[in-house]
Design a protein around this motif. Structure first.
Motif, PDB file in Angstrom:
ATOM      1  N   VAL A   1       0.854  -1.188   0.000  1.00 38.79           N
ATOM      2  CA  VAL A   1       0.000   0.000   0.000  1.00 38.79           C
ATOM      3  C   VAL A   1       0.890   1.238   0.000  1.00 38.79           C
ATOM      4  O   VAL A   1       2.113   1.133   0.054  1.00 38.79           O
ATOM      5  N   GLU A   2       0.268   2.395  -0.057  1.00 41.84           N
ATOM      6  CA  GLU A   2       0.980   3.667  -0.039  1.00 41.84           C
ATOM      7  C   GLU A   2       0.869   4.293   1.348  1.00 41.84           C
ATOM      8  O   GLU A   2      -0.071   4.007   2.093  1.00 41.84           O
ATOM      9  N   ILE A   3       1.784   5.182   1.662  1.00 45.20           N
ATOM     10  CA  ILE A   3       1.709   5.899   2.939  1.00 45.20           C
ATOM     11  C   ILE A   3       0.387   6.647   3.037  1.00 45.20           C
ATOM     12  O   ILE A   3      -0.230   6.692   4.104  1.00 45.20           O
ATOM     13  N   ALA A   4      -0.078   7.185   1.928  1.00 45.02           N
ATOM     14  CA  ALA A   4      -1.346   7.929   1.931  1.00 45.02           C
ATOM     15  C   ALA A   4      -2.530   7.048   2.335  1.00 45.02           C
ATOM     16  O   ALA A   4      -3.572   7.568   2.738  1.00 45.02           O
ATOM     17  N   ASP A   5      -2.367   5.726   2.269  1.00 43.67           N
ATOM     18  CA  ASP A   5      -3.440   4.823   2.698  1.00 43.67           C
ATOM     19  C   ASP A   5      -3.548   4.745   4.220  1.00 43.67           C
ATOM     20  O   ASP A   5      -4.592   4.337   4.738  1.00 43.67           O
ATOM     21  N   VAL A   6      -2.483   5.129   4.923  1.00 38.44           N
ATOM     22  CA  VAL A   6      -2.494   5.040   6.386  1.00 38.44           C
ATOM     23  C   VAL A   6      -2.236   6.377   7.070  1.00 38.44           C
ATOM     24  O   VAL A   6      -2.298   6.471   8.293  1.00 38.44           O
ATOM     25  N   VAL A   7      -1.929   7.404   6.279  1.00 34.65           N
ATOM     26  CA  VAL A   7      -1.726   8.754   6.802  1.00 34.65           C
ATOM     27  C   VAL A   7      -2.667   9.672   6.034  1.00 34.65           C
ATOM     28  O   VAL A   7      -2.525   9.825   4.824  1.00 34.65           O
TER      29      VAL A   7
ATOM     30  N   TRP B   1       3.717  16.731   3.380  1.00 31.11           N
ATOM     31  CA  TRP B   1       4.061  16.358   1.997  1.00 31.11           C
ATOM     32  C   TRP B   1       5.277  15.434   1.995  1.00 31.11           C
ATOM     33  O   TRP B   1       5.324  14.451   1.250  1.00 31.11           O
ATOM     34  N   ARG B   2       6.253  15.732   2.851  1.00 29.84           N
ATOM     35  CA  ARG B   2       7.455  14.893   2.945  1.00 29.84           C
ATOM     36  C   ARG B   2       7.110  13.488   3.424  1.00 29.84           C
ATOM     37  O   ARG B   2       7.553  12.495   2.849  1.00 29.84           O
ATOM     38  N   VAL B   3       6.291  13.425   4.450  1.00 27.31           N
ATOM     39  CA  VAL B   3       5.896  12.130   5.006  1.00 27.31           C
ATOM     40  C   VAL B   3       5.193  11.283   3.945  1.00 27.31           C
ATOM     41  O   VAL B   3       5.456  10.085   3.821  1.00 27.31           O
ATOM     42  N   LEU B   4       4.321  11.891   3.173  1.00 28.36           N
ATOM     43  CA  LEU B   4       3.593  11.134   2.147  1.00 28.36           C
ATOM     44  C   LEU B   4       4.516  10.553   1.086  1.00 28.36           C
ATOM     45  O   LEU B   4       4.158   9.571   0.426  1.00 28.36           O
ATOM     46  N   LEU B   5       5.702  11.122   0.943  1.00 30.26           N
ATOM     47  CA  LEU B   5       6.696  10.553   0.032  1.00 30.26           C
ATOM     48  C   LEU B   5       7.592   9.531   0.733  1.00 30.26           C
ATOM     49  O   LEU B   5       8.435   8.900   0.094  1.00 30.26           O
ATOM     50  N   GLY B   6       7.425   9.387   2.045  1.00 37.30           N
ATOM     51  CA  GLY B   6       8.225   8.424   2.795  1.00 37.30           C
ATOM     52  C   GLY B   6       9.644   8.882   3.044  1.00 37.30           C
ATOM     53  O   GLY B   6      10.533   8.054   3.232  1.00 37.30           O
TER      54      GLY B   6
END
Length: 143
Positions: free
Chosen positions: A58-64, A76-81
């Motif tokens: 899954v993507e980070i955006a699925d859990v954040v 924005w940084r977190v969503l890119l991991g």
């Protein structure tokens, strides 16, 4: 971590058919780490969360979840991991600049805005908007 959903992580893990232990093994993180995140006892570090979501497919955006119009630069940084040092390296700016921009404690120069928005893969106007939200957030609210 702003917007992290322990329930969304638990659901993603279960949907992938993994136990907490199996998730930890595949992602190469501690099983106790996964348990604490899912129980809401601790918040993930972005680099470890990136490993876990990759293992789950899954993507980070699925859990954040932070609505686009409410995001700060750090979101924005977190969503890119990415960690702050990773973003700094990608953008060609010092980690201290990344940290200070994310917290809204320094002025956002045109040079830093151009480099960071490119590295974050967002329009410069969105970086500037998210920076202003961070700069004008209420006292005591983390960025």
């Amino acid at each position: 971590m702003r917007g992290f959903s322990a329930e969304a992580l638990r659901k993603a893990r279960r949907d992938a058919g993994f136990s907490q232990t199996e998730t930890a093994r595949v992602a190469r993180v501690g099983a106790d780490t996964i348990r604490r995140w899912e129980q809401g006892e601790s918040s993930p570090q972005v680099d470890l969360l990136a490993k876990v979501v990759e293992a789950l497919g899954v993507e980070i955006a699925d859990v954040v979840h932070v609505p686009e119009g409410e995001r700060y630069p750090g979101d924005w940084r977190v969503l890119l991991g990415l960690t702050q040092p990773q973003l700094g390296a990608k953008a060609g700016v010092a980690t201290q600049i990344v940290s200070s921009v994310e917290r809204g404690v320094i002025s956002l120069s045109d040079n830093a805005a151009a480099k960071l928005s490119e590295a974050l893969e967002i329009p410069e106007s969105e970086l500037r908007s998210s920076y202003e939200r961070a700069r004008n957030r209420p006292a005591g609210e983390p960025a």
